[in-house]
Scaffold this motif. Structure first.
Motif, PDB file in Angstrom:
ATOM      1  N   ARG A 185      -6.895  -1.223   7.932  1.00 52.14           N
ATOM      2  CA  ARG A 185      -7.977  -0.200   8.785  1.00 52.14           C
ATOM      3  C   ARG A 185      -8.847  -0.211   7.888  1.00 52.14           C
ATOM      4  N   ARG A 186      -8.520   0.308   6.818  1.00 50.07           N
ATOM      5  CA  ARG A 186      -9.198   0.861   5.463  1.00 50.07           C
ATOM      6  C   ARG A 186     -10.452  -0.506   5.691  1.00 50.07           C
ATOM      7  N   ARG A 187     -10.386  -1.627   5.086  1.00 53.42           N
ATOM      8  CA  ARG A 187     -11.401  -2.183   4.595  1.00 53.42           C
ATOM      9  C   ARG A 187     -12.041  -2.963   5.724  1.00 53.42           C
ATOM     10  N   ALA A 188     -11.711  -3.176   7.073  1.00 59.52           N
ATOM     11  CA  ALA A 188     -12.719  -3.648   7.847  1.00 59.52           C
ATOM     12  C   ALA A 188     -12.248  -2.673   8.803  1.00 59.52           C
ATOM     13  N   ASN A 189     -12.552  -1.435   8.895  1.00 63.63           N
ATOM     14  CA  ASN A 189     -12.732  -0.406   9.941  1.00 63.63           C
ATOM     15  C   ASN A 189     -11.961  -0.383  11.026  1.00 63.63           C
TER      16      ASN A 189
END
Length: 283
Positions: A185-189
């Motif tokens: 979720r952090r890498r791909a928002n």
């Protein structure tokens, strides 16, 4: 202004005379990690079914990435509850992942061209390449769950719906699976809606909590929602919230499976502080 990936307005689900939840207003931002908590039968899994297009709202409206929820949406990935495969299941790990492309009921139907490359990428993303060709029945619960996450990520979803993904996993594997979802979720928002009975393994990751109790609900940061006063009001009975060595333990809730040995819940971290009981619901 950033548009929410999930939007519900005055949303309600009723079955006959029973209202699971009603008057629910919810916006989930891109990249937000929302923990969905509450007792058994409170409507947590039903909320995911609404967003998957499998359960219509009884009232109100909902959108996922600007569209009405519908089956097979490329915008949505789904991680089901952990159910171990029998040891004699011959299906390989990569076969399970590929079902997300060409036959899984939550997934997308795509032509075979490029399918292997897409499957390989998803398997690599969750760190499962070394055992992707092994029979599923020979893999550990944590390895099987990584492959389920790979399946959910095949369509590169903007929203990831996780239904008790830590169930039946030991603490080490709970932490590993939680970290994997959080990294994605952090890498791909990617927005994450994470249904769980065990909030402590995801405490450092959670932005907001949606707590569903019967017809009532509350949303806000864990520090706003997970308090003695707030949960006592939600349940309509005395509830104690304790903070012990960085963990949140809730004692006194009606269904013991939500907690540790003492029958409590556990929880942590952002958003509108709101408790709600619909004024007009079907009884």
């Amino acid at each position: 202004m950033v548009e929410p990936t999930v939007r519900l307005r005055d949303a309600a689900v009723t079955f006959g005379a029973r209202t699971l939840w009603g008057g629910l207003d919810l916006d989930v931002a891109p990249g937000e990690f929302l923990a969905v908590l509450g007792p058994n039968g409170g409507g947590k899994t039903t909320l995911l079914k609404v967003l998957l297009g499998l359960q219509p709202l009884s009232r109100g409206r909902g959108e996922v990435c600007g569209q009405r929820p519908h089956r097979g949406s490329a915008a949505v990935g789904y991680v089901p509850q952990q159910n171990a495969f029998d040891r004699d299941v011959a299906l390989r790990g990569r076969d399970l992942v590929r079902l997300g492309l060409d036959g899984h009921r939550w997934g997308l139907r795509r032509p075979a061209h490029g399918a292997r490359e897409a499957v390989d990428r998803a398997i690599a993303e969750v760190g499962a390449t070394d055992y992707a060709d092994a029979p599923l029945g020979m893999l550990s619960g944590g390895e099987q769950q990584r492959l389920r996450i790979a399946q959910a990520l095949l369509g590169d979803p903007e929203v990831l719906l996780c239904d008790e993904p830590l169930l039946s996993l030991d603490l080490h594997r709970q932490q590993s699976i939680s970290a994997l979802i959080d990294e994605r979720r952090r890498r791909a928002n990617t927005s994450v809606l994470f249904v769980t009975h065990e909030i402590n393994p995801i405490l450092p990751m959670v932005d907001r909590v949606l707590y569903l109790v019967g017809r009532r609900w509350a949303i806000g940061t864990p520090d706003e929602v997970l308090t003695t006063e707030r949960l006592s009001a939600l349940y309509g009975t005395d509830i104690d919230v304790l903070r012990v060595r960085g963990r949140i333990v809730v004692i006194g809730t009606p269904d013991a499976p939500h907690g540790e040995a003492d029958g409590g819940h556990h929880h942590h971290p952002s958003g509108d502080d709101h408790t709600h009981e619909p004024s007009e619901v079907t009884r």
